[in-house]
Design a protein around this motif. Structure first.
Motif, PDB file in Angstrom:
ATOM      1  N   LEU A  12      78.629 140.525  21.708  1.00  0.00           N
ATOM      2  CA  LEU A  12      77.989 140.131  22.962  1.00  0.00           C
ATOM      3  C   LEU A  12      78.953 139.529  23.973  1.00  0.00           C
ATOM      4  O   LEU A  12      78.643 139.484  25.166  1.00  0.00           O
ATOM      5  N   GLY A  13      80.102 139.052  23.530  1.00  0.00           N
ATOM      6  CA  GLY A  13      81.106 138.526  24.449  1.00  0.00           C
ATOM      7  C   GLY A  13      80.541 137.482  25.394  1.00  0.00           C
ATOM      8  O   GLY A  13      79.794 136.592  24.996  1.00  0.00           O
ATOM      9  N   ASP A  14      80.894 137.593  26.677  1.00  0.00           N
ATOM     10  CA  ASP A  14      80.477 136.620  27.682  1.00  0.00           C
ATOM     11  C   ASP A  14      78.979 136.632  27.937  1.00  0.00           C
ATOM     12  O   ASP A  14      78.427 135.663  28.457  1.00  0.00           O
ATOM     13  N   GLU A  15      78.318 137.727  27.592  1.00  0.00           N
ATOM     14  CA  GLU A  15      76.867 137.807  27.783  1.00  0.00           C
ATOM     15  C   GLU A  15      76.128 136.856  26.839  1.00  0.00           C
ATOM     16  O   GLU A  15      74.999 136.466  27.137  1.00  0.00           O
ATOM     17  N   GLY A  16      76.745 136.526  25.730  1.00  0.00           N
ATOM     18  CA  GLY A  16      76.054 135.757  24.698  1.00  0.00           C
ATOM     19  C   GLY A  16      76.453 134.302  24.637  1.00  0.00           C
ATOM     20  O   GLY A  16      76.902 133.810  23.604  1.00  0.00           O
ATOM     21  N   ARG A  17      76.275 133.570  25.748  1.00  0.00           N
ATOM     22  CA  ARG A  17      76.670 132.155  25.752  1.00  0.00           C
ATOM     23  C   ARG A  17      75.882 131.340  24.733  1.00  0.00           C
ATOM     24  O   ARG A  17      76.426 130.485  24.054  1.00  0.00           O
ATOM     25  N   SER A  18      74.591 131.609  24.634  1.00  0.00           N
ATOM     26  CA  SER A  18      73.784 130.856  23.663  1.00  0.00           C
ATOM     27  C   SER A  18      74.181 131.242  22.242  1.00  0.00           C
ATOM     28  O   SER A  18      74.184 130.399  21.336  1.00  0.00           O
ATOM     29  N   VAL A  19      74.550 132.495  22.047  1.00  0.00           N
ATOM     30  CA  VAL A  19      75.007 132.973  20.735  1.00  0.00           C
ATOM     31  C   VAL A  19      76.310 132.267  20.364  1.00  0.00           C
ATOM     32  O   VAL A  19      76.486 131.814  19.236  1.00  0.00           O
TER      33      VAL A  19
END
Length: 197
Positions: free
Chosen positions: A98-105
């Motif tokens: 997810l890279g930068d899209e997945g901040r919560s991850v």
């Protein structure tokens, strides 16, 4: 139904990847509509978060000595590496996908990795290691490194190599390892009960 959705998502996200396993695929696998799925999880992001939260399990309390628990981590890894469905660390996989899209991850992944490092640190403190923080970080790196090596090589022996390296690190920190004495440092006080007990 919520548990069934989460169990299916867990299996598909882990084995196929988060991007590859869409909401349509998960719903079809269970035999429900997307609307039913969204009634329980309002978005795919919510489902991903629930999947990782489900995987965030604290180590079980143990009657074993701290040294046995630390080195036993690598024995457990070797068993996991031998499983046909082992695909690495779900937290690292999620961040990589997810890279930068997945901040919560990323936030959940950092919390998980730090919880494991702190588990090592607490065990090391119990046996009187002087710089438990640094050694805990090194042990955590050995865990992650062995997982990466196993994924690339498909060789469960990578966990054994990591265990040997962990043994060297413990001995260099003054911890007695092997020879039937896994109690800790020479002259160290009797270990306090683990905060996980």
């Amino acid at each position: 139904m919520k548990d069934r959705i989460l169990q299916t998502a867990d299996r598909l996200f882990y084995l196929r990847g988060i991007r590859a396993a869409g909401v349509d695929t998960i719903a079809a696998e269970i035999g429900i509509s997307k609307r039913t799925l969204y009634n329980h999880f309002p978005s795919k992001d919510a489902l991903i978060t629930a999947y990782l939260a489900r995987r965030f399990v604290a180590p079980r309390p143990s009657d074993k000595s701290p040294v046995e628990q630390i080195l036993g981590t690598f024995d457990s890894l070797e068993r996991r590496f031998s499983a046909r469905d082992f695909r690495g660390c779900p937290f690292v996989n999620a961040v990589a996908e997810l890279g930068d899209e997945g901040r919560s991850v990323r936030k959940i992944a950092v919390a998980f990795k730090e919880s494991r490092r702190l588990w090592f640190r607490d065990l090391l403190v119990q046996i009187g290691v002087a710089d438990a923080e640094a050694l805990a970080t090194q042990l955590a790196l050995l865990v992650d490194g062995s997982i990466a090596q196993d994924l690339v090589r498909n060789d469960p022996a990578m966990a054994r190599a990591a265990k040997e390296a962990a043994t060297v690190l413990l001995r260099n920190a003054g911890v007695k390892v092997g020879g039937g004495d896994a109690a800790g440092k020479a002259g160290a006080k009797k270990p306090r009960p683990s905060p996980l007990d």
